[in-house]
Every structure is written in structure tokens, then in C-alpha cells.
Write a protein that holds these residues in place. Structure first.
Motif, PDB file in Angstrom:
ATOM      1  N   GLY A  47      17.666   5.574  12.697  1.00 47.90           N
ATOM      2  CA  GLY A  47      17.272   4.234  13.122  1.00 47.90           C
ATOM      3  C   GLY A  47      18.440   3.379  13.586  1.00 47.90           C
ATOM      4  O   GLY A  47      18.297   2.561  14.496  1.00 47.90           O
ATOM      5  N   ARG A  48      19.616   3.534  12.963  1.00 47.89           N
ATOM      6  CA  ARG A  48      20.815   2.795  13.390  1.00 47.89           C
ATOM      7  C   ARG A  48      21.820   3.723  14.070  1.00 47.89           C
ATOM      8  O   ARG A  48      22.948   3.338  14.312  1.00 47.89           O
ATOM      9  N   GLY A  49      21.396   4.972  14.354  1.00 44.95           N
ATOM     10  CA  GLY A  49      22.320   5.969  14.866  1.00 44.95           C
ATOM     11  C   GLY A  49      23.127   6.522  13.710  1.00 44.95           C
ATOM     12  O   GLY A  49      22.914   6.160  12.557  1.00 44.95           O
ATOM     13  N   SER A  64      22.917   8.584  18.900  1.00 47.33           N
ATOM     14  CA  SER A  64      22.650   7.197  19.280  1.00 47.33           C
ATOM     15  C   SER A  64      21.504   6.642  18.442  1.00 47.33           C
ATOM     16  O   SER A  64      20.809   7.378  17.734  1.00 47.33           O
ATOM     17  N   VAL A  65      21.291   5.344  18.545  1.00 47.15           N
ATOM     18  CA  VAL A  65      20.184   4.697  17.845  1.00 47.15           C
ATOM     19  C   VAL A  65      18.892   5.416  18.216  1.00 47.15           C
ATOM     20  O   VAL A  65      18.608   5.634  19.394  1.00 47.15           O
ATOM     21  N   GLU A  88      30.631   2.844   7.046  1.00 48.42           N
ATOM     22  CA  GLU A  88      29.873   2.361   8.203  1.00 48.42           C
ATOM     23  C   GLU A  88      30.847   1.648   9.141  1.00 48.42           C
ATOM     24  O   GLU A  88      31.969   1.320   8.749  1.00 48.42           O
ATOM     25  N   THR A 167      27.933   3.450  20.002  1.00 49.74           N
ATOM     26  CA  THR A 167      27.938   2.955  18.630  1.00 49.74           C
ATOM     27  C   THR A 167      27.646   1.463  18.540  1.00 49.74           C
ATOM     28  O   THR A 167      27.713   0.744  19.530  1.00 49.74           O
ATOM     29  N   GLY A 168      27.383   1.024  17.320  1.00 45.48           N
ATOM     30  CA  GLY A 168      27.183  -0.385  17.049  1.00 45.48           C
ATOM     31  C   GLY A 168      27.635  -0.700  15.631  1.00 45.48           C
ATOM     32  O   GLY A 168      27.735   0.195  14.786  1.00 45.48           O
ATOM     33  N   GLU A 169      27.919  -1.961  15.372  1.00 48.19           N
ATOM     34  CA  GLU A 169      28.291  -2.361  14.027  1.00 48.19           C
ATOM     35  C   GLU A 169      27.152  -2.044  13.072  1.00 48.19           C
ATOM     36  O   GLU A 169      25.984  -2.179  13.406  1.00 48.19           O
ATOM     37  N   GLY A 170      27.517  -1.587  11.888  1.00 44.21           N
ATOM     38  CA  GLY A 170      26.525  -1.226  10.882  1.00 44.21           C
ATOM     39  C   GLY A 170      26.070   0.226  10.970  1.00 44.21           C
ATOM     40  O   GLY A 170      25.345   0.701  10.102  1.00 44.21           O
ATOM     41  N   MET A 171      26.484   0.947  12.007  1.00 45.47           N
ATOM     42  CA  MET A 171      26.103   2.355  12.143  1.00 45.47           C
ATOM     43  C   MET A 171      26.709   3.133  10.976  1.00 45.47           C
ATOM     44  O   MET A 171      27.887   3.013  10.676  1.00 45.47           O
TER      45      MET A 171
END
Length: 176
Positions: A47-49, A64-65, A88, A167-171
Motif C-alpha cells: 500500500g505504501r510501496g 512502487s505504491v 522507513e 519512493t515516498g516518505e513513510g515507505m
């Protein structure tokens, strides 16, 4: 008489492909669109990658997400044993600056106290700061650059730019 290094068949194939591709041992996206369910033992969902780094094989995989995209990259590890476990992405920085940790400064008092973004920066053009202090996934400015700092995982800058975009923060990140 020095013994010739013995590589596994998989490593020999990787090296041969890398040399054929121009000698870049940090070729981005070694695997494209593959990965199946390799993430399942480590993450409940995508869900968040997710990022999974196998320190023994020196391979980092990213999904990926939602899991639509999977990439895998060869990585370089710092000179000291790297921490394993769950973390994370706490921050994503394009054009990171770098300062050695207090332990690094004690071991290398001649190192600069701060390196701004740019050509001399050991973090390259992109960095993913993990929730563990002094641990990062970052680029390497050039092939053959010095080993990454302790606690870091490095990819060539081209691969890191691709990873950064996925990527994204919290991954969630797992290092095994």
C-alpha cells in the motif's frame, strides 16, 4: 601466488552483462517488472510501496505504491557491518549535503566537517534518509568512488535517480 576470485554463476552472468553494457557495474534496474511475491515475507502489503535490501547479495529491490512497478539494483555497502531490521524513509532529499557522524570524525579527523551539495558530495545527487540516525540510501557520484559512509547503502547516481522517483516518505524499508 594469488588465487583468482571465485564468483557464483549468477555473479559471473551479472558481471558479463555489466561489462557488455559499457562496464558499468552499477547498471540501473537489473530486473525490470519482475519480483513476484518476494516482498510477502517482509511486508503485509504494498500500500505504501516497499524497499527490501539484501545485504548478503548486495541487492536492493523496490516496489512502487500498490506494487505496479518493481525494480532491483546492485548496491555498495559501507566498510562496517550495516544495521539490519525495519526502518522507513524519513526524508527524501534532492541535492543533499553531508557531514560525517561524530564516530567518523573521531576515526578521520582530517575529513571536512561539512560538504555542501555538488560534485564533491559523497551522497551524490539524491538521498533517502532512513528513520535510523546516520543511515541513508544514496547515490554515488561516479563508479569507483570511495565506499559509502558507515551505515549507508549506495547506488550509482542513475539508479538512485530512478529509485528516488519510485519512493515516498513513510515507505517501509527492510534490510536483511
Amino acid at each position: 601466488m594469488t588465487a583468482e576470485p571465485r564468483y557464483s554463476a549468477t555473479r559471473r552472468r551479472f558481471l558479463a552483462r555489466s561489462v557488455a553494457a559499457g562496464g558499468l557495474l552499477c547498471a540501473p534496474a537489473v530486473l525490470r517488472g519482475q519480483g513476484g511475491a518476494a516482498w510477502r515475507p517482509y511486508f503485509p502489503d504494498l500500500g505504501r510501496g516497499a524497499i527490501l535490501c539484501d545485504t548478503a547479495s548486495r541487492r536492493l529491490s523496490v516496489w512502487s505504491v500498490g506494487g505496479a512497478v518493481h525494480r532491483a539494483y546492485p548496491v555498495t555497502l559501507g566498510p562496517e557491518p550495516i544495521r539490519t531490521g525495519r526502518s522507513e524513509i524519513a526524508a527524501r532529499i534532492a541535492g543533499p549535503s553531508w557531514a560525517p557522524s561524530p564516530a567518523m570524525r573521531r576515526r578521520h579527523p582530517d575529513w571536512p566537517g561539512f560538504v555542501p551539495p555538488g560534485p564533491g558530495n559523497p551522497l551524490g545527487r539524491h538521498a533517502l534518509y532512513l528513520s535510523w540516525r546516520f543511515h541513508r540510501i544514496h547515490g554515488r557520484p561516479r563508479h569507483g568512488a570511495p565506499s559509502p559512509p558507515a551505515g549507508c547503502i549506495a547506488l550509482c547516481d542513475a539508479a538512485m535517480a530512478e529509485l528516488f522517483a519510485l519512493t515516498g516518505e513513510g515507505m517501509p524499508v527492510v534490510l536483511v
